[in-house]
Design a protein around this motif. Structure first.
Motif, PDB file in Angstrom:
ATOM      1  N   PHE A   1      -7.142  20.992 -28.906  1.00  0.00           N
ATOM      2  CA  PHE A   1      -6.468  19.849 -29.526  1.00  0.00           C
ATOM      3  C   PHE A   1      -5.260  19.420 -28.688  1.00  0.00           C
ATOM      4  O   PHE A   1      -4.982  18.220 -28.551  1.00  0.00           O
ATOM      5  N   ILE A   2      -4.554  20.382 -28.139  1.00  0.00           N
ATOM      6  CA  ILE A   2      -3.417  20.083 -27.249  1.00  0.00           C
ATOM      7  C   ILE A   2      -3.913  19.336 -26.021  1.00  0.00           C
ATOM      8  O   ILE A   2      -3.329  18.340 -25.592  1.00  0.00           O
ATOM      9  N   ARG A   3      -5.012  19.826 -25.452  1.00  0.00           N
ATOM     10  CA  ARG A   3      -5.593  19.180 -24.267  1.00  0.00           C
ATOM     11  C   ARG A   3      -6.056  17.760 -24.593  1.00  0.00           C
ATOM     12  O   ARG A   3      -5.882  16.837 -23.798  1.00  0.00           O
ATOM     13  N   LYS A   4      -6.639  17.579 -25.772  1.00  0.00           N
ATOM     14  CA  LYS A   4      -7.122  16.257 -26.158  1.00  0.00           C
ATOM     15  C   LYS A   4      -5.979  15.252 -26.258  1.00  0.00           C
ATOM     16  O   LYS A   4      -6.108  14.092 -25.850  1.00  0.00           O
ATOM     17  N   TYR A   5      -4.832  15.690 -26.774  1.00  0.00           N
ATOM     18  CA  TYR A   5      -3.716  14.778 -27.026  1.00  0.00           C
ATOM     19  C   TYR A   5      -2.843  14.582 -25.785  1.00  0.00           C
ATOM     20  O   TYR A   5      -2.434  13.469 -25.471  1.00  0.00           O
ATOM     21  N   TYR A   6      -2.558  15.675 -25.073  1.00  0.00           N
ATOM     22  CA  TYR A   6      -1.618  15.617 -23.952  1.00  0.00           C
ATOM     23  C   TYR A   6      -2.292  15.683 -22.581  1.00  0.00           C
ATOM     24  O   TYR A   6      -1.623  15.464 -21.562  1.00  0.00           O
ATOM     25  N   GLY A   7      -3.558  16.030 -22.527  1.00  0.00           N
ATOM     26  CA  GLY A   7      -4.230  16.137 -21.240  1.00  0.00           C
ATOM     27  C   GLY A   7      -4.322  17.572 -20.750  1.00  0.00           C
ATOM     28  O   GLY A   7      -3.689  18.486 -21.290  1.00  0.00           O
ATOM     29  N   GLU A   8      -5.106  17.763 -19.694  1.00  0.00           N
ATOM     30  CA  GLU A   8      -5.391  19.115 -19.193  1.00  0.00           C
ATOM     31  C   GLU A   8      -4.163  19.790 -18.599  1.00  0.00           C
ATOM     32  O   GLU A   8      -4.035  21.010 -18.655  1.00  0.00           O
ATOM     33  N   LYS A   9      -3.264  19.023 -18.017  1.00  0.00           N
ATOM     34  CA  LYS A   9      -2.104  19.633 -17.355  1.00  0.00           C
ATOM     35  C   LYS A   9      -1.204  20.346 -18.357  1.00  0.00           C
ATOM     36  O   LYS A   9      -0.744  21.463 -18.112  1.00  0.00           O
ATOM     37  N   ILE A  10      -0.944  19.705 -19.473  1.00  0.00           N
ATOM     38  CA  ILE A  10      -0.161  20.349 -20.536  1.00  0.00           C
ATOM     39  C   ILE A  10      -0.967  21.489 -21.145  1.00  0.00           C
ATOM     40  O   ILE A  10      -0.433  22.572 -21.413  1.00  0.00           O
TER      41      ILE A  10
ATOM     42  N   PRO B   1      -1.213  11.553 -19.791  1.00  0.00           N
ATOM     43  CA  PRO B   1      -2.173  12.658 -19.640  1.00  0.00           C
ATOM     44  C   PRO B   1      -2.641  12.783 -18.190  1.00  0.00           C
ATOM     45  O   PRO B   1      -2.968  11.785 -17.551  1.00  0.00           O
ATOM     46  N   GLN B   2      -2.653  14.007 -17.694  1.00  0.00           N
ATOM     47  CA  GLN B   2      -3.060  14.253 -16.309  1.00  0.00           C
ATOM     48  C   GLN B   2      -4.073  15.379 -16.261  1.00  0.00           C
ATOM     49  O   GLN B   2      -4.029  16.304 -17.074  1.00  0.00           O
ATOM     50  N   LYS B   3      -4.964  15.289 -15.285  1.00  0.00           N
ATOM     51  CA  LYS B   3      -5.940  16.352 -15.055  1.00  0.00           C
ATOM     52  C   LYS B   3      -5.278  17.485 -14.275  1.00  0.00           C
ATOM     53  O   LYS B   3      -4.386  17.272 -13.473  1.00  0.00           O
ATOM     54  N   ALA B   4      -5.748  18.695 -14.497  1.00  0.00           N
ATOM     55  CA  ALA B   4      -5.315  19.860 -13.727  1.00  0.00           C
ATOM     56  C   ALA B   4      -6.412  20.905 -13.795  1.00  0.00           C
ATOM     57  O   ALA B   4      -6.931  21.199 -14.875  1.00  0.00           O
TER      58      ALA B   4
ATOM     59  N   SER C   1      -3.555  10.673 -36.745  1.00  0.00           N
ATOM     60  CA  SER C   1      -2.242  11.348 -36.883  1.00  0.00           C
ATOM     61  C   SER C   1      -2.238  12.703 -36.162  1.00  0.00           C
ATOM     62  O   SER C   1      -1.839  13.727 -36.720  1.00  0.00           O
ATOM     63  N   GLU C   2      -2.676  12.709 -34.921  1.00  0.00           N
ATOM     64  CA  GLU C   2      -2.772  13.956 -34.167  1.00  0.00           C
ATOM     65  C   GLU C   2      -1.397  14.559 -33.874  1.00  0.00           C
ATOM     66  O   GLU C   2      -1.237  15.776 -33.839  1.00  0.00           O
ATOM     67  N   ARG C   3      -0.413  13.698 -33.660  1.00  0.00           N
ATOM     68  CA  ARG C   3       0.942  14.218 -33.416  1.00  0.00           C
ATOM     69  C   ARG C   3       1.460  14.979 -34.633  1.00  0.00           C
ATOM     70  O   ARG C   3       2.056  16.053 -34.500  1.00  0.00           O
ATOM     71  N   TYR C   4       1.236  14.441 -35.810  1.00  0.00           N
ATOM     72  CA  TYR C   4       1.661  15.111 -37.041  1.00  0.00           C
ATOM     73  C   TYR C   4       0.959  16.454 -37.198  1.00  0.00           C
ATOM     74  O   TYR C   4       1.582  17.458 -37.555  1.00  0.00           O
ATOM     75  N   LEU C   5      -0.342  16.480 -36.917  1.00  0.00           N
ATOM     76  CA  LEU C   5      -1.098  17.730 -37.030  1.00  0.00           C
ATOM     77  C   LEU C   5      -0.612  18.763 -36.016  1.00  0.00           C
ATOM     78  O   LEU C   5      -0.513  19.957 -36.321  1.00  0.00           O
ATOM     79  N   LEU C   6      -0.300  18.314 -34.793  1.00  0.00           N
ATOM     80  CA  LEU C   6       0.200  19.234 -33.780  1.00  0.00           C
ATOM     81  C   LEU C   6       1.545  19.829 -34.196  1.00  0.00           C
ATOM     82  O   LEU C   6       1.796  21.023 -33.994  1.00  0.00           O
TER      83      LEU C   6
END
Length: 886
Positions: free
Chosen positions: A260-269, A690-693, A237-242
Motif C-alpha cells: 500500500f505504501i508502494r502504491k501511494y508513494y512509489g517504489e523508492k519510498i 512517485p519514483q521507481k527504484a 482516501s489512501e492517505r487517511y488509511l496510511l
C-alpha cells in the motif's frame, strides 16, 4: 497530437512560440468541493499542481525582471499545452497573489509516455498460487486488517506498447493508470519542456523554474486529509488509511503495509521502509543476545578479581600512581578509579568477546537475507528489469549533450556532454574536492585532540580545588571524565556544523560531475556524502579506540604531540569505558538532533502556517492549497533517512564490542523511527513524486563494506582497547611458575604485576610535578599497562617479557578471530543464494506466460488479417471464374 508529443522525446524539447501563438490555461472559480481531485468539470483528474505568484502583484523584483519571468512562465505553460497536457488555473483562497495551475494528462498522453518510459502495466491476472508461510498464523496478529486495507490483485505485467493496447488488462481507462503512475508521467514531461533559448542553449524543466523562483512549488496532490476520509465517495482516501493503519503510534508493533505504501508513494519510498522494517526485525535477535551479554557482565562483576584489587585499600590503596601530565598534575591513589573499574567489568568481560563474534555472523545473515527479500520485492513490484528498460537520461545531462562521438557498438554518431579528456578533468576535480573536505574533518579531529590535551592540564590542576562537594562528586568528576565529556560535546557540535556545509558542497560537486541518470546521480552523491560522514562521525571513536594511550612513552621519557602537548593516557583499565561514553553521546545526541530537525521543525512550520491561514480567512480551502502549505521534500529526498540508519548500523557493528546494549538502543530507536518517518510523510510533507527504484542503491555496497570492516574493528577493540588479552596472558602464563609465584592459575596479583614501577628521582625537569612527594615511597606506578622492567634492572624501563607475550597474543587473536569469522561469513554467503528458488520460478513463469500471451495475440491478429486477405482472394477468383463461365 502524436507528432507534437514526440517533440519531448527528441533534443528539440518543443518550440518557443511567438507571443501571439501562446496557449494559456483555462481559468476556473473554486467550487464547493474542497476535497475534489478534479478540474471544475468534475471529469478530468488533477495529476500535478504548479504554483506561482502573480507577476503583476509582485513587489520584490524590478518590473523588467517580472516581465521576463512572466514571459518564461507563459512560454512554458504554452509548450505544456502543445505537448498534450491540459491546464486549469485557479486563484488562491487565502492569498490573492498566488495562482494554482492544475495539470491533467489525457489518455493519449499517458499511453504515449508510458511507452516512452517503458512502464510495466497489467496484462492479465496472475495465476501463480501463493503458499502460506508456516509463520502466517503468528504474523497475522501483527498484520494490518485486510478488511481495511484490501490487498492488491496480482497481475502479469509487460512494458506498455500502444500497438498492443488490446493485450493489456483495461477495464476502465480512468483507473488503468493509477494516480502514482499518472503523476510520474506528468513529472517526466514537466522536466523536459522548454521555456527559453539563450545563446543557442535551451533552458527547460520545472526544476530550473523552481530554482529561479518563477514557480513557487510543483507537486502531486494528496488524495484526502489525514484526519478524516474524503467527502468524495469515489476517493479511496489512501492517505487517511496510511495514517490510521501505518503512521499512528498505536501501530508501533504492527507490520507495515508495504504494498500500500508502494502504491501511494512509489517504489523508492516503499523500498526504504521495507529495508528499515527488515533491519529493525533483524535487530531483535541482536538485541536479545546483547542484553544477555550485558546481564552476564552485571552478574559476574562481583567476581572481577582485578577490580576488587583496585578497590581494596590494602592493595589499590597502597599503589601511588604517577602524574598524568607535566608539572601541574600531582600523584594520586589507584583507588580513585574504583567505580570506573567496576563499570568496566560489565563491558570488558568474556560475554563481550562472544557478542563480537556473534555480531560478525549476524551482519552477514542480515545482508544475505535482505538480498533475498529485495529480490522478492523486485518481482512483486515489477522492478526486475527497471534499470535496463525504464530509467531515462536526466534532463540536465541531455541539455549538455553538444559533442558528437562515434558509438563503438552501434557505429553510429551520438551526442555526449564531454569528451574523455573532459570527463577525466571533471573526475579529478571532484575527487580532489572530496579529499580536501575529508582532510578538513581530520584537521578538526586533530583540533579536538589538542583541546583534550590542553584542557586536561587545566582540569588536573584546578578541578579538585574548585569542586566543593561530597567525596562522591570528587570520585565521579575526575579530570579524565570532565575532559572526555566536554570533548565529546564539542566533537558533536563540530560534526553537525560540518554536515550542514558539506551537504551544499557535495551537491555542487555532483552537479558539476554531471551523471547520466538519476540513479547514477544519487549513487555518486551518496558515495561522496558517506565518505565525508564516515570520517566525520567515526574519526573520534577510531582515535579513542586505536590511538589514544598507545604511544605515550613512560614517565621519564613521555611522547609529545606537535612537540608541545604530552600524549594523553588511558585509565588503568584502558580506554574502553571512554569509548562507550563517546558512543553514547554521539548516538544519543544525533538521535535527538535528527528528530528535532526532521519532525519538530516541519511540525512547527506547518503549525505557524495553519495559524496564519486561519487568521486570514475562514473560507473553505481546496485540497491543492492545503497541500501547498505543507513542507516540501528536500532535493536529497530520503538521503538523510538512509544516512541516519547506515551511520547507526556502523555504530551497532563497528564498535559493538565496547557497548553490547547498542543493538537494543537501535531497536527502540528504529521502532520509533519507522512511525516518525511515516507520520512525517503523511502529515507534514507534500506528496512526493512517485519514483521507481530497484534496490537501495549505493547503500548496499556501503553496508557490505561496513560489515567487512566491523570484523577488523571489533577484533582490534578486544585486542588493543580492552584489557582482556593481558588478563588471559597473566592467568595462563604469568600467574604460575616460571613467571609467577602462585601454585594454581589465578587473577590475584594482576594489578600489582601489570602496573610498571617508576623511580620519582628519574623525572626530567620538564615533566617533574610541582606538588611535593608524600610518604616515604620513592616510586610511583605508570597509569597504563606498559609492562616495563623496574628501576635497578639491567634493562630498566624497557619492555619486559610479559609485554612481548601480550603483543604476540594480541596479534594471534586478531588473525584467528578474523579468519574464523570471515570463513563463516563466506560459508553463509555461499549457502544463502541472493534470489530464492521460489522467486526465480515466479520470474521465469511470468516471462514465459507474458511472451506466450503477446505471441498468441500477435498470431491472432496475423491470422485475422490473413483470413481477410484470403477471403478477398477467394472472392476475386470466384468472380473471375463466373465471368468466364458466363
Amino acid at each position: 497530437l502524436v507528432l507534437e508529443l514526440n517533440q519531448v522525446i527528441f533534443p528539440t524539447y518543443g518550440t518557443v512560440p511567438d507571443q501571439q501563438n501562446l496557449h494559456t490555461p483555462e481559468w476556473a472559480d473554486l467550487d464547493d468541493k474542497p476535497d475534489s481531485l478534479f478540474f471544475s468539470d468534475g471529469q478530468r483528474r488533477i495529476d500535478f499542481v504548479l504554483v506561482y505568484e502573480d507577476e503583476n502583484k509582485k513587489t520584490t523584483h524590478k518590473r523588467s525582471d517580472r516581465k521576463k519571468q512572466k514571459r518564461k512562465r507563459q512560454v512554458y505553460e504554452s509548450n505544456l499545452i502543445n505537448n498534450g497536457l491540459q491546464l486549469e488555473a485557479t486563484r488562491s483562497v487565502l492569498d490573492e497573489k498566488l495562482i494554482f495551475v492544475k495539470v491533467h494528462a489525457p489518455w493519449e498522453v499517458l499511453c504515449t509516455y508510458a511507452e516512452v518510459m517503458h512502464i510495466k502495466l497489467p496484462l492479465q491476472p496472475s495465476d501463480l498460487k501463493t503458499r502460506d508461510s508456516a509463520f502466517n498464523w503468528f504474523s497475522r496478529f501483527f498484520r494490518v486488517d485486510e478488511n481495511i486495507i484490501i490487498p492488491e490483485q496480482e497481475f502479469f505485467t509487460a512494458p506498455f506498447q500502444k500497438e498492443h493496447l488490446s493485450n493489456f488488462y483495461i477495464q476502465d481507462k480512468d483507473t488503468f493508470f493509477n494516480p502514482a503512475t499518472r503523476s510520474r508521467i506528468v513529472h517526466f514531461i514537466l522536466s523536459r519542456v522548454e521555456y527559453a533559448t539563450k545563446n543557442n542553449v535551451k533552458k527547460f524543466g520545472i526544476n530550473k523554474l523552481l530554482d529561479t523562483g518563477i514557480y513557487k512549488a510543483a507537486f502531486p496532490l494528496h488524495d484526502s486529509s489525514f484526519r478524516h476520509p474524503s467527502t468524495d465517495p469515489d476517493c479511496p482516501s489512501e492517505r487517511y488509511l496510511l495514517y490510521r493503519e501505518w503512521a499512528h503510534p498505536k501501530n508501533i508493533f504492527k507490520l507495515q503495509p508495504l504494498d500500500f505504501i508502494r502504491k501511494y508513494y512509489g517504489e523508492k519510498i516503499g523500498i526504504y521502509f521495507a529495508w528499515l522494517g527488515f533491519y529493525t526485525n533483524m535487530l531483535i535477535v541482536a538485541a536479545v543476545v546483547g542484553v544477555g551479554c550485558f546481564l552476564y557482565g552485571c552478574l559476574t562483576k562481583d567476581n572481577c578479581t582485578w577490580s576488587q584489587e583496585v578497590c581494596d585499600p590494602n592493595i589499590g590503596g597502597n599503589i601511588i600512581m604517577c602524574p598524568q601530565c607535566d608539572k601541574v598534575c600531582t600523584y594520586w591513589n589507584l583507588t580513585i578509579t574504583c567505580e570506573s573499574s567496576k563499570k568496566l567489568c560489565i563491558f570488558d568481560s568474556f560475554g563481550t568477546l562472544v557478542f563480537a563474534v556473534f555480531m560478525g555472523i549476524w551482519v552477514t545473515l542480515f545482508l544475505e537475507f535482505w538480498k533475498r527479500r529485495q529480490a522478492e520485492l523486485e518481482y512483486e513490484w515489477d522492478t526486475v528489469e527497471y534499470l535496463e528498460q525504464e530509467e531515462q537520461v536526466r534532463p540536465e545531462y541531455e541539455a549538455q549533450c553538444t559533442r558528437v562521438v562515434m558509438n563503438e557498438i552501434t557505429q553510429q554518431e551520438e551526442h555526449v556532454p564531454y569528451t574523455a579528456c573532459g570527463k577525466c578533468i571533471r573526475m579529478t576535480f571532484c575527487t580532489s574536492a572530496v579529499f580536501f573536505w575529508i582532510l578538513l574533518i581530520i584537521a578538526s579531529v586533530i583540533g579536538i585532540i589538542v583541546y583534550r590535551l590542553s584542557v586536561f592540564l587545566v582540569f588536573s590542576s584546578t578541578l579538585s580545588q574548585h569542586i566543593s562537594g561530597t567525596e562522591a562528586i570528587r570520585k565521579y568528576l575526575t579530570p579524565q571524565t570532565a575532559t572526555s565529556v566536554t570533548a565529546s560535546l564539542i566533537s558533536f557540535v563540530v560534526i553537525m556544523v560540518l554536515n550542514v556545509i558539506y551537504e551544499k558542497v557535495a551537491i555542487l560537486i555532483t552537479d558539476f560531475e554531471l551523471p547520466r541518470t538519476q540513479t547514477d546521480y544519487e549513487n555518486s552523491l551518496t558515495t561522496k556524502m558517506f565518505l565525508f560522514q564516515f570520517v566525520n562521525y567515526y574519526s573520534s571513536c577510531f582515535y579513542i579506540a586505536f590511538f589514544k594511550g598507545k604511544f605515550v612513552g613512560h614517565p621519564g621519557n613521555p611522547v609529545y604531540w606537535l612537540g608541545k602537548y604530552r600524549i594523553e593516557e588511558c585509565d588503568p583499565g584502558g580506554c574502553l569505558l571512554e569509548l562507550t561514553t563517546q558512543l553514547a553521546i554521539i548516538v544519543g545526541g544525533k538521535a535527538i538532533w535528527n528528530n528535532i530537525q526532521e519532525v519538530l521543525l516541519p511540525w512547527v512550520k506547518n503549525l505557524i502556517g495553519r495559524h496564519c491561514a486561519a487568521a486570514r480567512s475562514e473560507k473553505v480551502v481546496p485540497r491543492w492549497e492545503q497541500d501547498y502549505h505543507l513542507q516540501p521534500i528536500g532535493k536529497l529526498g530520503l538521503f538523510y533517512e538512509y544516512l541516519e540508519m547506515v551511520i547507526q548500523f556502523g555504530f551497532v557493528t563497528l564498535f559493538v564490542a565496547s557497548f553490547p546494549l547498542a543493538p537494543l538502543l537501535a531497536l527502540i530507536n528504529n521502532m520509533l523511527e519507522i512511525r516518525l518517518d511515516a507520520w512525517k510523510l503523511t502529515t507534514q510533507f507534500r506528496r512526493m513524486v512517485p519514483q521507481k527504484a530497484q534496490d537501495i542503491g549505493a547503500w548496499q555496497p556501503i553496508l557490505q563494506g561496513i560489515a567487512i570492516l566491523a570484523v577488523v574493528t571489533n577484533a582490534m577493540i578486544i585486542a588493543f582497547t580492552s584489557d582482556m588479552i593481558p588478563r588471559l596472558v597473566y592467568y595462563w602464563s604469568f600467574s604460575v611458575p616460571p613467571y609467577g609465584n602462585h601454585s594454581s592459575y589465578t587473577m590475584k596479583g594482576y594489578i600489582n604485576s601489570t602496573l610498571s614501577v617508576f623511580n620519582v628521582s628519574d623525572f626530567k625537569n620538564a615533566s617533574k610535578p610541582f606538588s611535593p612527594w608524600f610518604g616515604k615511597q620513592t616510586t610511583c606506578r605508570q597509569v597504563y599497562r606498559d609492562l616495563r622492567y623496574p628501576p635497578g634492572h639491567p634493562h630498566q624501563y624497557e619492555h619486559n617479557i610479559y609485554y612481548w607475550h601480550v603483543v604476540a597474543a594480541k596479534l594471534a587473536f586478531i588473525i584467528v578471530m578474523e579468519h574464523v569469522i570471515y570463513f563463516v561469513k563466506f560459508i553463509i554467503s555461499y549457502l544463502i543464494p541472493d534470489v530464492s528458488q521460489k522467486t526465480k520460478s515466479k520470474i521465469k513463469r511470468e516471462k514465459y506466460l507474458t511472451q506466450k500471451l503477446l505471441h498468441e495475440n500477435d498470431l491472432k491478429v496475423v491470422k485475422k488479417a490473413m483470413g481477410k486477405i484470403a477471403d478477398k482472394i477467394i472472392k476475386g477468383v470466384d468472380s473471375t471464374l463466373r465471368s468466364k463461365a458466363e
